[in-house]
Motif scaffolding. Sequence first.
Motif, short mmCIF file in Angstrom:
data_model
loop_
_atom_site.label_atom_id
_atom_site.label_comp_id
_atom_site.label_asym_id
_atom_site.label_seq_id
_atom_site.Cartn_x
_atom_site.Cartn_y
_atom_site.Cartn_z
N VAL B 19 61.84 9.47 40.92
CA VAL B 19 60.44 10.06 41.10
C VAL B 19 59.52 9.26 40.18
O VAL B 19 59.78 8.94 39.11
CB VAL B 19 60.26 11.62 40.82
N GLU B 20 58.25 9.06 40.83
CA GLU B 20 57.19 8.34 39.97
C GLU B 20 56.08 9.11 40.05
O GLU B 20 55.55 9.36 41.35
CB GLU B 20 56.85 6.75 40.57
N LEU B 21 55.35 9.52 39.13
CA LEU B 21 53.81 10.02 39.05
C LEU B 21 52.77 9.20 38.53
O LEU B 21 53.03 8.71 37.30
CB LEU B 21 54.13 11.37 38.20
N ARG B 22 52.13 8.96 39.37
CA ARG B 22 51.00 7.92 39.04
C ARG B 22 49.98 8.20 38.19
O ARG B 22 49.34 9.23 38.59
CB ARG B 22 50.45 7.13 40.40
N CYS B 23 49.35 7.47 37.24
CA CYS B 23 48.20 7.57 36.64
C CYS B 23 47.40 6.39 36.28
O CYS B 23 48.13 5.34 35.87
CB CYS B 23 48.58 8.23 35.26
N ASN B 24 46.15 6.49 36.66
CA ASN B 24 45.23 5.20 36.42
C ASN B 24 44.23 5.88 35.30
O ASN B 24 43.60 6.94 35.35
CB ASN B 24 44.44 4.79 37.35
N TYR B 25 43.65 5.03 34.56
CA TYR B 25 42.58 5.27 33.28
C TYR B 25 41.39 4.23 33.62
O TYR B 25 41.75 3.04 34.05
CB TYR B 25 43.32 5.36 31.96
N SER B 26 40.29 4.75 32.98
CA SER B 26 39.19 3.70 32.91
C SER B 26 38.63 4.02 31.60
O SER B 26 38.62 4.97 31.14
CB SER B 26 37.92 4.23 33.88
N SER B 27 38.62 2.84 31.13
CA SER B 27 38.04 2.74 29.70
C SER B 27 37.64 1.16 29.33
O SER B 27 38.12 0.30 29.58
CB SER B 27 38.92 3.05 28.67
N SER B 28 36.48 1.11 28.70
CA SER B 28 36.17 -0.09 28.10
C SER B 28 36.43 -0.51 26.72
O SER B 28 36.37 -1.64 26.26
CB SER B 28 34.57 -0.15 28.12
N VAL B 29 37.29 0.31 26.28
CA VAL B 29 37.85 0.01 24.75
C VAL B 29 39.30 0.29 24.93
O VAL B 29 39.84 0.87 25.93
CB VAL B 29 37.09 0.86 23.61
N SER B 30 39.95 -0.01 23.91
CA SER B 30 41.43 0.22 23.76
C SER B 30 41.72 1.83 23.70
O SER B 30 41.03 2.62 23.06
CB SER B 30 42.12 -0.52 22.79
N VAL B 31 42.88 2.20 24.46
CA VAL B 31 43.27 3.54 24.52
C VAL B 31 44.49 3.93 23.95
O VAL B 31 45.42 2.95 23.87
CB VAL B 31 42.98 4.02 25.83
N TYR B 32 44.74 5.21 23.52
CA TYR B 32 46.23 5.68 23.60
C TYR B 32 46.15 6.68 24.92
O TYR B 32 45.26 7.42 25.46
CB TYR B 32 46.13 6.73 22.48
N LEU B 33 47.53 6.58 25.51
CA LEU B 33 48.02 7.25 26.67
C LEU B 33 49.06 8.37 26.50
O LEU B 33 49.75 8.08 25.73
CB LEU B 33 48.29 6.37 27.78
N PHE B 34 48.96 9.42 27.21
CA PHE B 34 49.94 10.59 27.09
C PHE B 34 50.44 11.24 28.34
O PHE B 34 49.41 11.21 29.27
CB PHE B 34 49.45 11.78 25.95
N TRP B 35 51.63 11.77 28.24
CA TRP B 35 51.76 12.55 29.26
C TRP B 35 52.33 13.92 28.81
O TRP B 35 53.12 14.01 27.92
CB TRP B 35 53.02 11.97 30.35
#
Lengths: 115, 114
Positions: B19-35
Amino acid sequence: DARVTQTPRDKVTEMGQEVTMRCQPILGHNTVFWYRQTMMQGLELLAYFRNRAPLDDSGMPKDRFSAEMPDATLATLKIQPSEPRDSAVYFCASGLGDSFNYGYTFGSGTRLTVV
Amino acid sequence: AQSVTQLDSQVPVFEEAPVELRCNYSSSVSVYLFWYVQYPNQGLQLLLKYLSGSTLVKGINGFEAEFNKSQTSFHLRKPSVHISDTAEYFCAVTRSSNTGKLIFGQGTTLQVKP
């Protein structure tokens, strides 16, 4: 395991009544969040605190909602007067500063039903 | 401001399938990402996070995610799912500079069928 404790677990109240939800963050955590979860809006950030001071409460309806941290071991979210549209699950989460090495720990939530 | 889009509201899959669950983000600065994962009537539990370093991140319960900066994506994958993986999955983002404010996607319901 350390836990974030939220009380009550479930609350049913009549429109117009005051509702108070409580959160006990993990001992030593200095950042506390309040989120609201509904089917329509998903998870919305209502407010968050660091070292008991509010950093951002822009997501919270100011006319009826208030959030406080009377001390480091207790965060409260009050709704007065409550309305049916406030029905949701309210989550509290706590963490240590902006350290994300362990993420934030969420409580089990308070399910609020306003009739 | 940051935002997160989870591209699928529901993903049905048979047991032992990938399985693959898709996530896209939008940001003009560097980010941290979580599930995060949410089982019925429970709070959210951290599955995995990307802070820096290797773009392939491994989490609990056999899940992994890959950070792709050029595509601004952070898709969650598991090679073989179990019935017990049935839950709601949330992608979240925060600025890597000192704010701590997590922004969540709308969630993806993973339904694992026998």
